[in-house]
Design an enzyme around this catalytic site. Sequence first.
Site, PDB file in Angstrom:
ATOM      1  N   SER A 153       0.828  -1.208   0.000  1.00 34.21           N
ATOM      2  CA  SER A 153       0.000   0.000   0.000  1.00 34.21           C
ATOM      3  C   SER A 153       0.857   1.250   0.000  1.00 34.21           C
ATOM      4  CB  SER A 153      -0.917   0.019   1.219  1.00 34.21           C
ATOM      5  OG  SER A 153      -1.653   1.221   1.229  1.00 34.21           O
ATOM      6  N   LYS A 185      -4.582  -6.589   3.960  1.00 39.05           N
ATOM      7  CA  LYS A 185      -4.569  -5.508   2.951  1.00 39.05           C
ATOM      8  C   LYS A 185      -6.003  -5.160   2.531  1.00 39.05           C
ATOM      9  CE  LYS A 185      -2.996  -2.642  -0.252  1.00 39.05           C
ATOM     10  NZ  LYS A 185      -3.886  -2.441  -1.303  1.00 39.05           N
ATOM     11  N   HIS A 223      -7.508  -3.136   5.207  1.00 36.99           N
ATOM     12  CA  HIS A 223      -6.910  -1.798   5.083  1.00 36.99           C
ATOM     13  C   HIS A 223      -7.663  -0.987   4.026  1.00 36.99           C
ATOM     14  CE1 HIS A 223      -4.443   0.831   2.578  1.00 36.99           C
ATOM     15  NE2 HIS A 223      -3.799   1.183   3.665  1.00 36.99           N
ATOM     16  N   ASN A 224      -7.889  -1.584   2.868  1.00 38.34           N
ATOM     17  CA  ASN A 224      -8.564  -0.844   1.799  1.00 38.34           C
ATOM     18  C   ASN A 224     -10.003  -0.507   2.185  1.00 38.34           C
ATOM     19  OD1 ASN A 224      -6.195  -1.449   0.464  1.00 38.34           O
ATOM     20  ND2 ASN A 224      -7.205  -1.711  -1.498  1.00 38.34           N
ATOM     21  N   GLU A 227      -9.911   2.341   4.383  1.00 41.64           N
ATOM     22  CA  GLU A 227      -9.638   3.530   3.547  1.00 41.64           C
ATOM     23  C   GLU A 227     -10.959   4.082   2.979  1.00 41.64           C
ATOM     24  OE1 GLU A 227      -6.351   2.881   0.767  1.00 41.64           O
ATOM     25  OE2 GLU A 227      -7.599   3.793  -0.777  1.00 41.64           O
TER      26      GLU A 227
END
Length: 490
Positions: free
Chosen positions: A132, A188, A191-192, A195
């Site tokens: 990222s 991940k 995480h996205n 976001e």
Amino acid sequence: MASEGPADIALIGLAVMGQNLILNMADHGFTVCAFNRTTSKVDDFLANEAKGKSIIGAHSLEEMVSKLKKPRKIIILVKAGQAVDSFIEQLIPLLEQGDIIIDGGNSEYTDTQRRCNYLKSKDLLFVGSGVSGGEEGARYGPSLMPGGHPEAWPHIKEIFQCISAKVSDNNEPCCDWVGNDGAGHFVKMVHNGIEYGDMQIICEAYHLMKMILKLSNDEMADIFADWNKQELDSFLIEITSDIMRYKDDDGQPLVEKILDSAGQKGTGKWTAISALDFGVPVTLIGESVFARCLSSLKNERLAASEILSGPSTTMEFDVGGDKKSFIDDIRKALYASKIVSYAQGFMLLREAAAKFDWNLNYGGIALMWRGGCIIRSVFLGNIKKAFDNNPELQNLLLDDFFREEISKCQDSWRNVIATAVKLGIPTPAFSTALAFYDGYRSGQLPANLIQAQRDYFGAHTYQRIDNPGNFIHTNWTGKGGNVSSSTYNA
Ligand code: NBP
């Protein structure tokens, strides 16, 4: 002088991420062999950006493999999906036992699980690593989230931790081993999703300041810049301030000329789907995905705006005090919603860890997100502290620090949502965060009635408070039989 090898590592995929990651590795003293499906890109890269650096090229996978130190380490950084499988198939006959294939793309964690199993059967090691930070992160220090076959980690650890972002206070790398099989790509993905949530709550703050307080973009730029010096200090708040201030050629704010129809590539959706699959109420990320979907119905919304009525927002609203205190309320609503969103994200990680037997280090994950990536923030340092203080922490909301922070924000949070509701300004993420918070802190919810309804129409059974061990069916109407449906939870 370009190095002649042998190379420490190879990278396949010379698009924006691949080229920058190679340059980053070369800057840290590693020799890298570059390859790309369209091989002319190898020559272009070597003749330009890679010139004079410890980067060598290959025009076939055979040539690339022959130029690598053993065990061979090969990063694939291409479009996620079929392209990754295609390279894996081509590499298998060229590699030896113990060689390592690393997929650094945005792959679905289920694909990574499948590839781990497959490559184990071929005696090869596989790592699926979240990367990222976009182009700049890849070049100067991304957040890296590797998972897969743990035997691979000692061989790639030095390179990964050298090139990753570092947390400024103590220089710790934003990269550590996440866990087995798909753990890296799962982290991940979350995480996205987070976001998406962070972006949505910032958008809601902007919308409220614009629609209710009628602030100018320069005023909002100053407010976001000010927030960036406090607990909301983060990359996304920082760039929002820059965006607010940015002018088009005619001197008007560019952001107001951009069509309000949001795109998405799918990782937020994957997070929401996983949340539903695992039965974890990750509501803020879900609402953020739906908010993008609603925004994209631009023509329908324009037509509906002429037909459906609501409160007027054309007048400047009296927020019952000075504007400054309402702006502060918005900041607190954003902060409290953000805490809930991260709490939900970590709930999803915990559930996946239990299901797949991943030994996730939650403080370590917060540290990996602390720098380099799009959600990087000071706030993640507090999350790390919370999990360091209590690695068994069941929910972030129960940590002393976050419990007090939410408590301090609560009145403002409720005031902002109540005001938005009265004025008809949508705040889906702020509202769902508060609804979750109120639900999570409720010892009593109305699900007893749901159970009664389910038993009434479908004989699905229920548990009595005074006898929770047994599932009971009641013949509610006197007309149905006494046979119950098999008990299931969905
Ligand atoms: P892209 O996702 O645009 O992929 C371009 C690369 O994929 C090129 O090397 C291209 O080769 C190769 N490729 C394609 Br397209 N189809 C292929 C196929 N069928 N077989 C073999 N190779 C194929 O590159 P990117 O934006 O650098 O992203 C790389 C990965 O990193 C992706 O998974 C992406 O989701 C992820 N990621 C991107 C970002 C970002 O900010 N861009 C951030 C984090 C993660 P060619 O040159 O021969 O066409």
